[in-house]
Design an enzyme around this catalytic site. Structure first.
Site, PDB file in Angstrom:
ATOM      1  N   ASN A   9       0.864  -1.182   0.000  1.00  0.00           N
ATOM      2  CA  ASN A   9       0.000   0.000   0.000  1.00  0.00           C
ATOM      3  C   ASN A   9       0.901   1.234   0.000  1.00  0.00           C
ATOM      4  O   ASN A   9       1.431   1.618   1.040  1.00  0.00           O
ATOM      5  CB  ASN A   9      -0.896  -0.018   1.253  1.00  0.00           C
ATOM      6  CG  ASN A   9      -1.755   1.229   1.357  1.00  0.00           C
ATOM      7  OD1 ASN A   9      -1.867   2.000   0.396  1.00  0.00           O
ATOM      8  ND2 ASN A   9      -2.351   1.449   2.518  1.00  0.00           N
ATOM      9  N   LYS A  11       0.073   4.224  -0.360  1.00  0.00           N
ATOM     10  CA  LYS A  11      -0.624   5.427   0.128  1.00  0.00           C
ATOM     11  C   LYS A  11      -0.369   6.593  -0.852  1.00  0.00           C
ATOM     12  O   LYS A  11      -0.288   6.353  -2.053  1.00  0.00           O
ATOM     13  CB  LYS A  11      -0.180   5.770   1.548  1.00  0.00           C
ATOM     14  CG  LYS A  11      -0.233   4.539   2.464  1.00  0.00           C
ATOM     15  CD  LYS A  11      -0.171   4.880   3.906  1.00  0.00           C
ATOM     16  CE  LYS A  11      -0.034   3.601   4.719  1.00  0.00           C
ATOM     17  NZ  LYS A  11      -0.305   3.751   6.109  1.00  0.00           N
ATOM     18  N   HIS A  95      -9.958   1.068   4.572  1.00  0.00           N
ATOM     19  CA  HIS A  95      -8.674   1.241   5.277  1.00  0.00           C
ATOM     20  C   HIS A  95      -8.905   2.200   6.450  1.00  0.00           C
ATOM     21  O   HIS A  95      -9.703   3.146   6.339  1.00  0.00           O
ATOM     22  CB  HIS A  95      -7.632   1.810   4.312  1.00  0.00           C
ATOM     23  CG  HIS A  95      -6.252   1.813   4.894  1.00  0.00           C
ATOM     24  ND1 HIS A  95      -5.832   2.778   5.767  1.00  0.00           N
ATOM     25  CD2 HIS A  95      -5.220   0.955   4.753  1.00  0.00           C
ATOM     26  CE1 HIS A  95      -4.581   2.523   6.136  1.00  0.00           C
ATOM     27  NE2 HIS A  95      -4.184   1.420   5.529  1.00  0.00           N
ATOM     28  N   GLU A  97      -7.341   4.627   7.550  1.00  0.00           N
ATOM     29  CA  GLU A  97      -7.146   6.055   7.240  1.00  0.00           C
ATOM     30  C   GLU A  97      -8.387   6.625   6.550  1.00  0.00           C
ATOM     31  O   GLU A  97      -8.734   7.788   6.748  1.00  0.00           O
ATOM     32  CB  GLU A  97      -5.876   6.233   6.386  1.00  0.00           C
ATOM     33  CG  GLU A  97      -4.626   6.030   7.245  1.00  0.00           C
ATOM     34  CD  GLU A  97      -3.397   5.566   6.491  1.00  0.00           C
ATOM     35  OE1 GLU A  97      -3.365   5.644   5.248  1.00  0.00           O
ATOM     36  OE2 GLU A  97      -2.447   5.111   7.165  1.00  0.00           O
ATOM     37  N   GLU A 165      -5.910  -5.020  10.622  1.00  0.00           N
ATOM     38  CA  GLU A 165      -4.933  -3.962  10.841  1.00  0.00           C
ATOM     39  C   GLU A 165      -5.301  -3.163  12.088  1.00  0.00           C
ATOM     40  O   GLU A 165      -6.097  -2.213  12.002  1.00  0.00           O
ATOM     41  CB  GLU A 165      -4.918  -3.007   9.638  1.00  0.00           C
ATOM     42  CG  GLU A 165      -4.570  -3.650   8.325  1.00  0.00           C
ATOM     43  CD  GLU A 165      -3.994  -2.628   7.358  1.00  0.00           C
ATOM     44  OE1 GLU A 165      -2.827  -2.775   6.997  1.00  0.00           O
ATOM     45  OE2 GLU A 165      -4.693  -1.672   6.998  1.00  0.00           O
ATOM     46  N   GLY A 171       1.698   2.434  10.772  1.00  0.00           N
ATOM     47  CA  GLY A 171       2.611   3.567  10.603  1.00  0.00           C
ATOM     48  C   GLY A 171       3.286   4.022  11.876  1.00  0.00           C
ATOM     49  O   GLY A 171       3.881   5.102  11.906  1.00  0.00           O
ATOM     50  N   SER A 210       2.896  -1.960  10.652  1.00  0.00           N
ATOM     51  CA  SER A 210       4.337  -1.919  10.936  1.00  0.00           C
ATOM     52  C   SER A 210       5.056  -3.235  10.628  1.00  0.00           C
ATOM     53  O   SER A 210       5.975  -3.622  11.357  1.00  0.00           O
ATOM     54  CB  SER A 210       4.575  -1.481  12.389  1.00  0.00           C
ATOM     55  OG  SER A 210       4.070  -0.171  12.590  1.00  0.00           O
TER      56      SER A 210
END
Ligand code: PEP
Length: 249
Positions: A9, A11, A95, A97, A165, A171, A210
């Site tokens: 990904n 991003k 996701h 985010e 996740e 991150g 991570s």
């Protein structure tokens, strides 16, 4: 037999030139018949370039988002058929985010999953709890709610992938404890079996949060995890390939 899926990904990173250089390097590393499935998920403007670079290779193309409607007055959005035309196979839905920064809820995400699956592409439904929710002992409750909402319109799993996740691991450089990831993956699998019957068994469940070359093996050897969704570490083709190799069984 579930073939692990390791997905990059990117991003909102990389220009077309950087993407070309990355994919050239990645394709120099990946053999013609890798033992795991690899996918690269660039941002929308890079998809045509990436599709060209990956044509004829074993690396699949994915997208980070989609709008649930087939077409219409949705300025700034992208439809499933536009993605399908480019050869996109995997599409992230929900996701964290997107949930947090763009206010996507389970109902909206469920419509995306339906649109993606309906077009014959593979939805990657992302689920995961926040640190507060985990500390409050509500991790499974939250994930179960996200599964129920995200998969509300699917009658059969088809090519569905679920990415577990935990939000606090994304991150941050601090991954989940492998035992916790396995416990959650096993619960997700049991839920999928209950919901879809035996085909639910075959759904691939990824871990994301991570993952790096140094810790990938700890996650990818777990019985209920079938690959990884990788953000930061996937921006480097050598690191991404090292993670993919850790998924070989
Ligand atoms: C992600 O964005 O899905 C992700 C897992 O990111 P990172 O690997 O950087 O934690």
């Amino acid at each position: 037999m579930r073939v692990p899926l390791v997905a990059a990904n990117w991003k909102m990173h990389k220009t077309a030139r950087e993407a070309r250089a990355y994919l050239e390097r990645l394709l120099a590393l990946v053999p013609r018949e890798p033992k795991v499935e690899l996918a690269v998920l660039p941002s929308f403007p890079l998809l045509p370039e990436a599709a060209r670079a990956l044509r004829g290779s074993p690396v699949r193309l994915g997208a980070q988002n989609v709008h649930p409607e087939p077409a219409g007055a949705y300025t700034g959005e992208v439809s499933v058929s536009q993605l399908a035309e480019l050869g996109v196979r995997y599409v992230l839905c929900g996701h964290s985010e997107r949930r947090k920064l763009f206010g996507e809820d389970d109902g909206f995400i469920g419509r995306k999953v339906r649109a993606v699956a309906g077009a014959g592409l593979a939805p990657v439904l992302c689920v995961g709890e926040t640190l507060e929710e985990r500390k409050a002992g509500r991790a499974w409750e939250v994930v179960a709610r996200q599964l129920a909402g995200g998969l509300a319109h699917l009658d059969e799993p088809g090519a569905l992938v679920v990415a577990y996740e935990p939000v606090w691991a994304i991150g941050t450089g601090v991954p989940a404890h492998p035992a916790d990831a396995q416990e959650m993956a096993a619960r997700i699998r049991a839920w999928l079996r209950e919901r879809f019957g035996p085909p639910g068994e075959a759904v691939r469940i990824q871990y994301g949060g991570s993952v790096k070359p140094e810790n990938a093996r700890e996650f990818l050897r777990l019985p209920d995890l079938d690959g990884a969704l990788v953000g930061g570490a996937s921006l480097d083709p050598d690191a991404f390939w090292a993670i993919a190799q850790a998924a070989e069984r």
